[in-house]
Structure formats: structure tokens, C-alpha cells
Enzyme design. Structure first.
Site, short mmCIF file in Angstrom:
data_model
loop_
_atom_site.label_atom_id
_atom_site.label_comp_id
_atom_site.label_asym_id
_atom_site.label_seq_id
_atom_site.Cartn_x
_atom_site.Cartn_y
_atom_site.Cartn_z
N HIS A 100 2.59 -1.49 4.24
CA HIS A 100 2.09 -2.44 3.26
C HIS A 100 1.34 -3.53 4.01
O HIS A 100 1.90 -4.53 4.42
CB HIS A 100 3.23 -3.02 2.42
CG HIS A 100 2.76 -3.70 1.17
ND1 HIS A 100 2.74 -5.06 1.03
CD2 HIS A 100 2.28 -3.19 0.01
CE1 HIS A 100 2.28 -5.37 -0.17
NE2 HIS A 100 1.99 -4.25 -0.81
N PHE A 101 0.07 -3.30 4.23
CA PHE A 101 -0.80 -4.13 5.04
C PHE A 101 -0.26 -4.23 6.47
O PHE A 101 0.21 -5.29 6.90
CB PHE A 101 -0.98 -5.53 4.43
CG PHE A 101 -1.51 -5.51 3.03
CD1 PHE A 101 -2.84 -5.26 2.78
CD2 PHE A 101 -0.65 -5.72 1.96
CE1 PHE A 101 -3.32 -5.22 1.49
CE2 PHE A 101 -1.13 -5.69 0.66
CZ PHE A 101 -2.47 -5.44 0.43
#
Length: 173
Positions: free
Chosen positions: A80-81
Site C-alpha cells: 500500500h504505497f
């Protein structure tokens, strides 16, 4: 603001985006409910239980303060990023919903496994990213409205309000 929410919910949402919903309930050294006790009331389990403790509550006011520590939960951030890891907003909303469901269920007798259904995400605003090594305070206010209850809540790191959301819950009898 959404016209489908009551004036009381709108007022609480505006409040939640600017000021802490709950004050003074988390200042005790020992939690009122640790993770094991939370699991005795909520049906959620790892890896999808996003409350580590309930630090204070006021049943009469319909408020609760809890927390979730993401420090040792690196799996949440993987993918996630990756270059700038962020705790997903949907999990922030989930933690608000779980805290509201806990408050709603704790004052009611339980027969079998409790069932709680989120029926609507009425509003969510994400104002500040939450990264790894964060202790997230979750503050909620439950507004009962007959069959449904609305949970207005916020995720706070330090003194920074990171998100505010309103979730409609249905808890069948």
C-alpha cells in the site's frame, strides 16, 4: 454535507473534523477492556480486528475511546504505497465501525455470536496520512436512530485528527 443524514449527525461530523469527539476517557493507565475482552464482544478476529484496547467509555453519552497500534503490523503496509506506506483509509473507517459496534453491543445481553452489519458509509474524510509506527486513537459517538445506529468517529495520531467518518450500523435483535 449529505442531505440524507440527520442534522445531529451532520453536526457531529463537522465537529469530528475539527475537534476531538471524546476527551478525558483515555487518560487511565490501564485499559477498561484489553484485546481478549474486545473479542468476547465483537465477532472480529486477527488480522481484521483494529482495536487493541478500549481505554474509556460513557454509555450515557454514547462515547468511547480506544486505540490501535500499527507498529508491529507491517503486513498492513506491504504493497500500500511501498515507497510511502499509508494505513488504508478503509481500515480507518473499519476501526471506527468496530469501536461503535463495541459500544453498542457492550450494554446489551448477548445470545450467541453477535452480528453487526455496516449498512452505509455516510461520510468519510481523510485529512492526514497515517504511517507505520503510529498509535491510533479511535474516538466514537453513537447516535441511535431506531433500528439503525450511526457511528461518528475519528482516528487521531498524537493531537492530529487524521480521519473522520460516519457509518450506519444494523444490529439485529
Amino acid at each position: 454535507m449529505l442531505s440524507t443524514v440527520s442534522p445531529e449527525v451532520q453536526e457531529q461530523l463537522v465537529h469530528a473534523q475539527k475537534r476531538l469527539l471524546v476527551t478525558g476517557l483515555w487518560e487511565n493507565q490501564e485499559p477498561y477492556y484489553a484485546r481478549e475482552a474486545i473479542q468476547s464482544i465483537l465477532p472480529h478476529r486477527d488480522p481484521f480486528l483494529f482495536l487493541d484496547s478500549i481505554d474509556g467509555f460513557d454509555l450515557e453519552a454514547g462515547t468511547l475511546a480506544g486505540h490501535f497500534d500499527v507498529t508491529n503490523r507491517t503486513e498492513i503496509f506491504q504493497g500500500h504505497f511501498p515507497d510511502c506506506p499509508v494505513w488504508p483509509g478503509v481500515l480507518q473507517v473499519e476501526s471506527i465501525g468496530q469501536a461503535g459496534a463495541f459500544l453498542f453491543l457492550m450494554g446489551r445481553p448477548q445470545t450467541g455470536q453477535p452480528r453487526v452489519h455496516a449498512t452505509h458509509l455516510l461520510h468519510a474524510r481523510f485529512m492526514q496520512s497515517i504511517g507505520p509506527n503510529s498509535l491510533i486513537r479511535v474516538f466514537v459517538k453513537v447516535i441511535e436512530d431506531g433500528l439503525f445506529s450511526t457511528v461518528v468517529g475519528q482516528c487521531v495520531v498524537g493531537q492530529t485528527i487524521c480521519s473522520a467518518a460516519a457509518v450506519s450500523l444494523l444490529i439485529p435483535h
